[in-house]
Design an enzyme around this catalytic site. Structure first.
Site, PDB file in Angstrom:
ATOM      1  N   LYS A  14      -5.748  -5.715   3.455  1.00 17.08           N
ATOM      2  CA  LYS A  14      -5.052  -6.794   2.945  1.00 17.08           C
ATOM      3  C   LYS A  14      -3.634  -6.775   3.834  1.00 17.08           C
ATOM      4  O   LYS A  14      -3.385  -7.982   3.911  1.00 17.08           O
ATOM      5  CB  LYS A  14      -4.826  -6.636   1.575  1.00 17.08           C
ATOM      6  N   ARG A  89      -4.007  -7.101 -10.150  1.00 13.63           N
ATOM      7  CA  ARG A  89      -4.834  -6.100 -10.196  1.00 13.63           C
ATOM      8  C   ARG A  89      -5.325  -5.606 -11.642  1.00 13.63           C
ATOM      9  O   ARG A  89      -5.985  -4.608 -11.724  1.00 13.63           O
ATOM     10  CB  ARG A  89      -3.887  -4.877  -9.764  1.00 13.63           C
ATOM     11  N   ARG A 128      -4.806   6.302   7.610  1.00 11.60           N
ATOM     12  CA  ARG A 128      -3.490   5.643   7.218  1.00 11.60           C
ATOM     13  C   ARG A 128      -2.678   6.426   6.919  1.00 11.60           C
ATOM     14  O   ARG A 128      -1.244   6.690   7.329  1.00 11.60           O
ATOM     15  CB  ARG A 128      -3.678   4.388   6.450  1.00 11.60           C
ATOM     16  N   ARG A 134       2.492   7.739   3.794  1.00 12.31           N
ATOM     17  CA  ARG A 134       2.431   7.391   2.511  1.00 12.31           C
ATOM     18  C   ARG A 134       1.495   8.462   1.792  1.00 12.31           C
ATOM     19  O   ARG A 134       0.406   8.928   2.007  1.00 12.31           O
ATOM     20  CB  ARG A 134       1.559   6.059   2.306  1.00 12.31           C
ATOM     21  N   ARG A 146      -7.625   6.263  -7.193  1.00  8.52           N
ATOM     22  CA  ARG A 146      -7.259   4.857  -6.799  1.00  8.52           C
ATOM     23  C   ARG A 146      -8.365   3.859  -6.803  1.00  8.52           C
ATOM     24  O   ARG A 146      -8.629   2.630  -7.372  1.00  8.52           O
ATOM     25  CB  ARG A 146      -6.356   4.621  -5.564  1.00  8.52           C
TER      26      ARG A 146
END
Ligand code: ADP
Length: 190
Positions: A14, A89, A128, A134, A146
Site C-alpha cells: 500500500k 480497518r 522490511r 519497524r 497482525r
C-alpha cells in the site's frame, strides 16, 4: 473529488503504490500507520497510546483512530481528493469515513484492494523489518497477530464496499510498475 481507499493486508504494498498514485493524481495521502509513527517519534500523548497497541500487533482503538483521521481530513480543506492508506480497518471506521465525507458533500470513489497471499506477506514483512527497523515487522509472532487481526476485523470492510459496488481487487504480486498500471486502469476507467 477522487477519494480512494487503498486496501490490503500488512505488507501488500500500500505504501509503495500510494507514493506513485499521489504523484500521478495529486491527491492528499493519509496513512494512519505513518501518522501514528510520526506521533511515536515526536513523543506525543497519541504516540505513547498508539505504541502500546502497535507493538503488540493490535489495532489502535476506533475512537482514537477515527478522531485523528477526521482532524487530518479537516486540515486539507482544499484537497483535490484523498488516498486513504491503512484506513478504514474496521467496519466502524468505514461507516465513520462515509459520514465524514458525506458531511463534506463528497464520498469514497472506489476501494482498490491489493491481493497478496499470506506466505508472501510474511516474507515481505520480515525483509522490511530488517531495512526499516519497524519493531512490528521484526517478530514473527507479532506479524502473525497482525495478519489474524486483518482477517478478523479488517476483511469485513471489503464486504462494506462490495455492498456499495466500489470494491476492485488487484493482484498485488508482480512488478511494482505492472501493479501500478492495473491500479491506474481502474481509476481511469470511465
Ligand atoms: P501495515 O499495513 O504494514 O500493518 P501500517 O503502517 O498501516 O502497517 O500500520 C501499522 C500499525 O498501526 C497497525 O498494525 C495498527 O496497529 C496501527 N494502525 C494503522 N492504521 C490503523 C487503523 N486504521 N486502525 C487501527 N489501528 C491502525
Amino acid at each position: 473529488m477522487l477519494n480512494l481507499v487503498l486496501f490490503g493486508p500488512p505488507g501488500a504494498g500500500k505504501g509503495t503504490q500510494s507514493a506513485k498514485l499521489i504523484d500521478k493524481y495529486h491527491l492528499v495521502h493519509l496513512s494512519t500507520g505513518d501518522i501514528f509513527r510520526a506521533n511515536i517519534k515526536g513523543g506525543t500523548e497519541l504516540g505513547v497510546l498508539a505504541k502500546s497497541y502497535i507493538d503488540k500487533g493490535q489495532l489502535v482503538p476506533d475512537e482514537v483512530t477515527i478522531g485523528m483521521l477526521a482532524d487530518e481530513v479537516n486540515k486539507s480543506a482544499d484537497a483535490k481528493g484523498f488516498i486513504f492508506d491503512g484506513f478504514p480497518r474496521t467496519s466502524a471506521q468505514a461507516q465513520a469515513l462515509d459520514n465524514l465525507l458525506s458531511e463534506k458533500g463528497t464520498a469514497i470513489s472506489m476501494m482498490l484492494a491489493l491481493e497478496v497471499e499470506e506466505e508472501e506477506l510474511k516474507k515481505r514483512l520480515l525483509i522490511r523489518g530488517k531495512d526499516s527497523g519497524r519493531p512490528d515487522d521484526q517478530d514473527p509472532t507479532i506479524i502473525q497477530n497482525r495478519i489474524n487481526v486483518y482477517n478478523a476485523e479488517t476483511m469485513p470492510v471489503k464486504t462494506f464496499y462490495e455492498g456499495q459496488g466500489k470494491y476492485h481487487g488487484i493482484n498485488g504480486i508482480g512488478e511494482i510498475e505492472d501493479i501500478f498500471n492495473s491500479l491506474c486502469e481502474h481509476i481511469d476507467r470511465p
